[in-house]
Motif scaffolding. Structure first.
Motif, PDB file in Angstrom:
ATOM      1  N   SER A   1       9.500  -9.001  -3.238  1.00 46.49           N
ATOM      2  CA  SER A   1       9.940  -7.615  -3.236  1.00 46.49           C
ATOM      3  C   SER A   1      10.115  -7.084  -1.818  1.00 46.49           C
ATOM      4  CB  SER A   1       8.934  -6.743  -3.987  1.00 46.49           C
ATOM      5  OG  SER A   1       7.711  -6.669  -3.260  1.00 46.49           O
ATOM      6  N   LYS A   2      10.787  -5.928  -1.738  1.00 46.14           N
ATOM      7  CA  LYS A   2      10.991  -5.289  -0.449  1.00 46.14           C
ATOM      8  C   LYS A   2       9.665  -4.830   0.153  1.00 46.14           C
ATOM      9  CE  LYS A   2      15.719  -3.674  -1.303  1.00 46.14           C
ATOM     10  NZ  LYS A   2      16.621  -2.478  -1.413  1.00 46.14           N
TER      11      LYS A   2
ATOM     12  N   ALA B   1       8.123  -7.773   1.914  1.00 47.70           N
ATOM     13  CA  ALA B   1       8.901  -8.034   3.124  1.00 47.70           C
ATOM     14  C   ALA B   1       8.576  -7.001   4.204  1.00 47.70           C
ATOM     15  CB  ALA B   1      10.394  -8.016   2.804  1.00 47.70           C
ATOM     16  N   ALA B   2       8.451  -5.730   3.787  1.00 45.68           N
ATOM     17  CA  ALA B   2       8.110  -4.675   4.749  1.00 45.68           C
ATOM     18  C   ALA B   2       6.716  -4.897   5.322  1.00 45.68           C
ATOM     19  CB  ALA B   2       8.190  -3.305   4.072  1.00 45.68           C
TER      20      ALA B   2
END
Length: 282
Positions: free
Chosen positions: A20-21, A24-25
């Protein structure tokens, strides 16, 4: 069949969450945090070089970097942000261990095992930073040199302790050589989105990746060598953390200049970590 389908569905959901983003963040925030720590260690090492080595210049290790941040305006807030970012890095490494890394060979057992080890390491670092921010001043800011000697002394008292310490030292030294060689061979480039890096910046990113990675590897290799010496001589005091390892560079014929060069290399690795936060494949 219902149970199997539910298991497969649960696994799929977990894998999507890992990709998921948010994860990644967290990874990118973790690279920023890692860069801050290494850049500060490099600056502290430069102070030692300019102070002539010895006991001056502060403590050039993670504990010294944490203490340095804590003494700045809004230092506690910065430490909380740093700790949370490192949690993000740990969770990203956990997702790599569970589901594999990006790239065609990312699911190999060796890659996943390394990711698991990094997950544990960054989890420990995150805990030490957050504990310090929460008020436990004995956590995170302790001397890496004293910790290394205490651990070595305990291990040497175990049956076969000399072999255990020697093997551990050889592993650290080997890891350092591996890190340096990979940096010199520019292996990191395959993990970066090179096509997205502005053309004028590619050479600079490559330079800090090679220089910084090599300096980091050399520090690890030398620290491992000291651990081996402690095992062979059965003297825990021979083991050195990052601070004493860096200070030992002033005892070479190059004197403080070798330490200064290594310190600049550690700052370069910090800058490379920031570049990784922007352009690393996660």
């Amino acid at each position: 069949m219902g149970t199997g389908a539910a298991t497969a569905r649960g696994k799929g959901q977990a894998e999507r969450a890992a990709n998921s983003k948010a994860v990644a963040a967290g990874a990118r925030a973790g690279f920023v945090a890692r860069g801050v720590i290494y850049a500060l260690i490099g600056v502290l090492a430069l102070r030692i070089a300019f102070s002539g080595g010895g006991g001056g210049g502060g403590q050039a290790d993670r504990g010294g970097a944490i203490a340095e941040i804590a003494h700045k305006p809004f230092g506690t807030v910065l430490l909380w942000l740093l700790g949370v970012a490192l949690v993000g890095m740990s969770l990203w490494r956990l997702s790599e261990a569970a589901f594999g890394q990006a790239g065609p060979d990312g699911k190999k057992p060796g890659k996943r095992a390394m990711a698991a080890g990094r997950c544990v390491f960054y989890g420990f670092v995150a805990y030490s930073v957050l504990a310090y921010a929460a008020g436990d001043k004995s956590s995170g800011s302790g001397s890496s040199d004293q910790s290394s000697q205490d651990v070595t002394a305990k291990a040497l008292d175990w049956p076969g302790g000399q072999w255990i310490v020697a093997v551990a030292g050889a592993a650290v030294a080997g890891a350092g050589v591996w890190i340096a060689v990979r940096a010199l061979m520019r292996k990191f480039r395959k993990r970066l989105k090179m096509s997205e890096i502005p053309e004028k910046m590619r050479q600079a990113v490559t330079f800090v990746g090679v220089f910084g990675g090599t300096a980091r590897g050399v520090v690890f290799a030398v620290a491992g060598g000291f651990a081996i010496a402690a095992a062979v001589q059965h003297k825990p005091g021979k083991a050195k953390g990052m601070d004493d390892t860096l200070r030992s560079f002033t005892d070479t014929p190059a004197g403080p200049w070798l330490l200064a060069l290594t310190a600049v290399g550690l700052v370069a690795f910090g800058v490379f970590s920031w570049a990784s936060a922007r352009w690393r494949e996660v």
